[in-house]
Structure formats: C-alpha cells, structure tokens
Design an enzyme around this catalytic site. Structure first.
Site, PDB file in Angstrom:
ATOM      1  N   LYS A  43      39.056 -56.906 -38.654  1.00  0.00           N
ATOM      2  CA  LYS A  43      37.896 -57.746 -38.976  1.00  0.00           C
ATOM      3  C   LYS A  43      37.157 -58.248 -37.734  1.00  0.00           C
ATOM      4  O   LYS A  43      36.037 -58.742 -37.848  1.00  0.00           O
ATOM      5  CB  LYS A  43      38.345 -58.911 -39.851  1.00  0.00           C
TER       6      LYS A  43
HETATM    7  C1  LIG Z   1      44.703 -57.501 -44.348  1.00  0.00           C
HETATM    8  C2  LIG Z   1      43.504 -56.780 -44.836  1.00  0.00           C
HETATM    9  N1  LIG Z   1      43.613 -55.515 -45.226  1.00  0.00           N
HETATM   10  C3  LIG Z   1      42.562 -54.807 -45.700  1.00  0.00           C
HETATM   11  C4  LIG Z   1      41.323 -55.377 -45.825  1.00  0.00           C
HETATM   12  C5  LIG Z   1      40.192 -54.559 -46.431  1.00  0.00           C
HETATM   13  O1  LIG Z   1      39.191 -54.251 -45.535  1.00  0.00           O
HETATM   14  P1  LIG Z   1      37.679 -54.207 -46.060  1.00  0.00           P
HETATM   15  O2  LIG Z   1      37.294 -55.596 -46.387  1.00  0.00           O
HETATM   16  O3  LIG Z   1      36.894 -53.645 -44.916  1.00  0.00           O
HETATM   17  O4  LIG Z   1      37.650 -53.316 -47.256  1.00  0.00           O
HETATM   18  C6  LIG Z   1      41.178 -56.705 -45.453  1.00  0.00           C
HETATM   19  C7  LIG Z   1      39.900 -57.341 -45.640  1.00  0.00           C
HETATM   20  O5  LIG Z   1      39.817 -58.534 -45.637  1.00  0.00           O
HETATM   21  C8  LIG Z   1      42.280 -57.414 -44.919  1.00  0.00           C
HETATM   22  O6  LIG Z   1      42.202 -58.678 -44.526  1.00  0.00           O
END
Ligand SMILES: Cc1ncc(COP(=O)(O)O)c(C=O)c1O
Length: 455
Positions: A43
């Site tokens: 992120k």
């Molecule tokens: C730990 C974790 N895994 C996966 C994701 C998924 O990513 P995306 O929001 O880009 O789909 C997030 C998103 O907040 C996350 O915090």
C-alpha cells in the site's frame, strides 16, 4: 548513492522463488514480496501516488489533513507520506483489524478511529461513512478513498507491473493477487497484458465476499456477503478500481487455509508474511497444479507477518478458531498412513553393487535408500552422491554399497510431530527413518512431508 527521503525507497521489491511449498509442481512460482517497502506493505505504492496526484490537482494543500478508511496498510503508507510531507492523518479502521496495525498507525503520529466491522457500507457508523463525514467537516482535508481512487490502479500500472515484467525478463505467464480495492491486481494485470495479452491473471477472494460472483457473472449478489476473519481482501461492495476485463479467473480461499499457508511460508520458505499472503499462495498453488514446466507464476504478497502475531502466528488463537488441528497433530504415523500402502521400505545391503542401488532408485523414482544388515539399519546411500562417485571413477560401478554408503538417516518415532521432522529433513539429510514398535522401519522423504502438508 543515498535516498532523498524514505519515500524514494518505495517499490522495486524483490521477486523470490518458492521452493519447498512448490516441490510437487512443475511450474515455477515466484513471490513478489511487498513487505520490503518501508511501510511493510504494497500500500505504500498507492499512498504516495494518491497524495502526489492530489497535490498536482490542488486538492491537497500544504498543512492539509489526510483522512482515509483503511484496513491498516494504506493508513501506514499514508502516515509515512504525511510524516515526510508534513500532513496530519486521521484514519478510520474496523474493529476486526489486528491491534498491531492500530498501534503502528498511532506510533507514526496518526489519529485512529475504530468503527464496527459488521455494518453495511452505507451505515453512518461504517468506517467508510465516518471517514467521508470527517472529510466534509474538516477544512483543507483530503479523502483519498482508495476503493474508488483510480490513482490506486495507476500506481500499480506504473510500478508493480513494469517491475514484474523486467524481473522475469518478460517470461511471466500467470499473475496471482488478492483482491480488496482491486487496485493491485487490475493495475498490474493491465500493464502485463499490454506487454503480452496471453498472460493470465488469477484473483484471490474470500468466503463472505461478493467479488468472485460479480467478476464471473456481473451480478451484485448481497447474499454472498458474510462475516470472515481474513484482513485486506474480499469486499461487500464493488470498488471503482475493479476492471473485470483484466481478471481471467477467481479462486476463493478460506480464513483457515490462508492462515495455514502463511505459517508454512514462514516455516518452509522463511517468508514471514501476512494472512492475505497465505491466501494468495494457497490459491496460486491450487491453480498451478495444472501448469507446465514452461510456466512462470508470479504471486504478490502484500504485507508482513508481524501484523498478525496475535492471530495466525499464535497457536492458542489458531486452536480457538479450530485452524490448527491438521498442522500440529500430524505425526510420522500420519505421513506413513497418507502414503496409502505405497510405503514398502526399499533398501540395499552392504554387499549389493552400486549399479544395483542406482537402478533400484531409478525404477522407483526415489533418490535415497537405507542400507540394512541383519534387520538393522547400518547406513544410507543417495543418488546424487553415487552419481558423483561414478562420474569421478566409472569403474566403481561394480563396487559394493559398503564402499560408498554414508551414515544412516536419523531415526524418529511414529509419534514424532511433522514440524519436528520438517526441521530434520535438509538437502544433506533427504529422509528420516521411522522406528516402529515391532522393530520394522518406514522411511519419510521430503516429498512425503510436502504431500501431507498440502493435502
Ligand atoms: C493485507 C492486504 N492484502 C491484500 C490487499 C488487497 O490489495 P488491493 O486493495 O490492491 O486489492 C490489501 C488491501 O488493503 C491488504 O491490506
């Protein structure tokens, strides 16, 4: 060479091959490990991009306040950006997120508001609504709202995609990622498919999320929505970052399977990663079963395990949620039983010739044998050592095993737990011997261990 500030270290994360959890597969599986970012998650990429785009558009001005609803990781990224650029941060987060995540946000100077998890998105108490309301009340504030902010997808189109393409020298054939806002999967996939339209993208969803059904049917089915424990992936509404045209297949992974896989990655690959990383790898391995040796699968691992110490890395918590029975109780006996009778112990004697030992291994596609003399295990031979000896001196082929044998494989009892055995099996020691109460023996090899771990 030095970095101007911590933000210029975001991205360019390593691609690391998975070996022990994939030894039953023909395809190569590479993990894109995002905890190497300064905020320990993927992120950081979108946090920087969303802030810089808002500054360019004049939405965010100096001394402003950043307000976001987050599962913790985006908050962490935004807090890092805010710390460097001098913005105030207010984050709303649901009460199911780990205490570690909340404490880290406060540690970097953010104000954190905890909201109930199980309320619909439009409910005034939801962490979406509280963030939106605050951004309307607080002057000179910026509400990125990562779910609909297309800078999210663009960040991955500009960084994650190109990195994977370059790191695999354009040989990647499949991309796997968890889906929350869907920015990671859609931005990365769009870039990779622009380079090679044959690349397949697999999305990882959770039970209790409506994303899989929507991607497959276009239908928003609220009956799909339900409580689940996994953090960061799965959704109860359709984010604007979701572009179904760049997702080819979706796999749902349970809270338990994701937790068990995350623990395996820590113990078998040394990758101490987050819960949704376990989900991504569990799904990737499931999909990769049908792939060939020419396939290169890249699976994205979003964050670090330290955020889940009180949950999936805590045995009591795992047992309280009935997530642990398989892993902790499996013993040597279970492994032998799981071989369904294909465990007749093959062995050689000291007098047998090396040629006989090698052909016995070849015929049974095994690469090691114990040496037994008068019912006692007295040594071991393994294929790679014998072959090296014969390459050095081909005349050794008629020599006896006695001249080439090594120490016996270590002994274990039928009750020895597999996590203990997994530490004993190494590249030097490819097997262990199970000493049965009736004085018979069984053998457990690396592939036996992995078979029981993945089934
Ligand atoms: C730990 C974790 N895994 C996966 C994701 C998924 O990513 P995306 O929001 O880009 O789909 C997030 C998103 O907040 C996350 O915090």
């Amino acid at each position: 060479m030095w970095h101007h500030d911590i933000l210029s270290t975001i991205g360019k994360t390593p691609l690391i091959r998975l070996n022990r959890v994939t030894s039953h597969l023909r395809a190569t599986v590479l993990a894109k490990v995002e905890y190497f970012n300064p905020g320990n998650s993927v992120k950081d990429r979108i946090a920087l991009k969303m802030v810089e785009d808002a500054e360019k558009k004049g939405i965010l001005k100096p001394g402003g306040t950043i307000i976001e609803c987050t599962s913790g990781n985006t908050g962490m990224g935004l807090a890092l950006v805010a710390a460097v650029k001098g913005y105030r941060c207010i984050f709303t987060i649901t009460d199911k997120q780990s205490k570690e995540k909340i404490d880290i946000l406060k540690a970097i100077g953010a104000e954190v508001i905890i909201c109930p998890t199980n309320v619909p998105p439009e409910d005034p108490q939801s962490y979406y609504s509280v963030a939106r309301r605050l951004s309307q009340e607080i002057p000179n504030s910026f509400f990125p709202f990562q779910y609909d902010n297309l800078s999210n997808t663009q960040a991955h189109y500009e960084t994650t995609g190109p990195e994977i393409w370059e790191q695999t020298e354009g040989k990647v054939t499949h991309f796997v990622a968890g889906m929350g806002t869907c920015g990671t999967i859609c931005g990365t996939s769009r870039y990779l498919k622009h380079q090679n339209p044959k690349i397949k993208t697999i999305g990882i969803d959770t039970e209790g999320s409506l994303l899989k059904k929507y991607i497959e049917t276009g239908e928003i089915d609220m009956s799909e929505v339900g409580p689940y424990l996994l953090e960061g992936i799965g959704e109860d509404f359709i984010p604007a970052n979701l572009d179904v045209s760049v997702i080819d297949y979706v796999i749902k992974v349970s809270d338990k399977d994701a937790a068990l896989m995350a623990r395996k990655l820590a113990r078998l690959e040394g990758l101490f990663v987050g819960w949704s990383c376990g989900a991504a790898v569990h799904g990737a391995l499931e999909y990769a079963r049908s792939l060939s040796a020419n396939d290169i699968v890249v699976v994205l691992l979003p964050d670090h395990g330290s955020r889940y110490l009180a949950k999936i890395y805590n045995d009591t918590w795992m047992q309280d949620h009935n997530f642990l029975e398989q892993e902790s109780l499996s013993t040597a006996e279970d492994v032998i039983r799981s071989k369904n009778g294909k465990n007749r112990l093959l062995y050689v004697t000291k007098k047998d010739s090396l040629t006989h030992a090698i052909s016995l291994m070849r015929e049974n596609s095994i690469s090691q044998l114990p040496v037994i003399e008068n019912g006692q295990i007295v040594g071991s031979v393994n294929e790679s050592r014998l072959l090296n000896m014969l390459i050095d001196d081909p005349s050794l082929k008629d020599c006896s095993v006695e001249q080439a044998m090594e120490d016996p494989f270590p002994f274990v009892l039928p009750t020895t737990r597999i996590d203990v055995i997994s530490k004993m099996i190494t590249s030097e020691t490819p097997a262990v011997i199970v000493q049965n109460p009736d004085h018979t023996y069984d053998i457990i090899t690396k592939s036996d261990l992995i078979n029981i771990l993945i089934h």
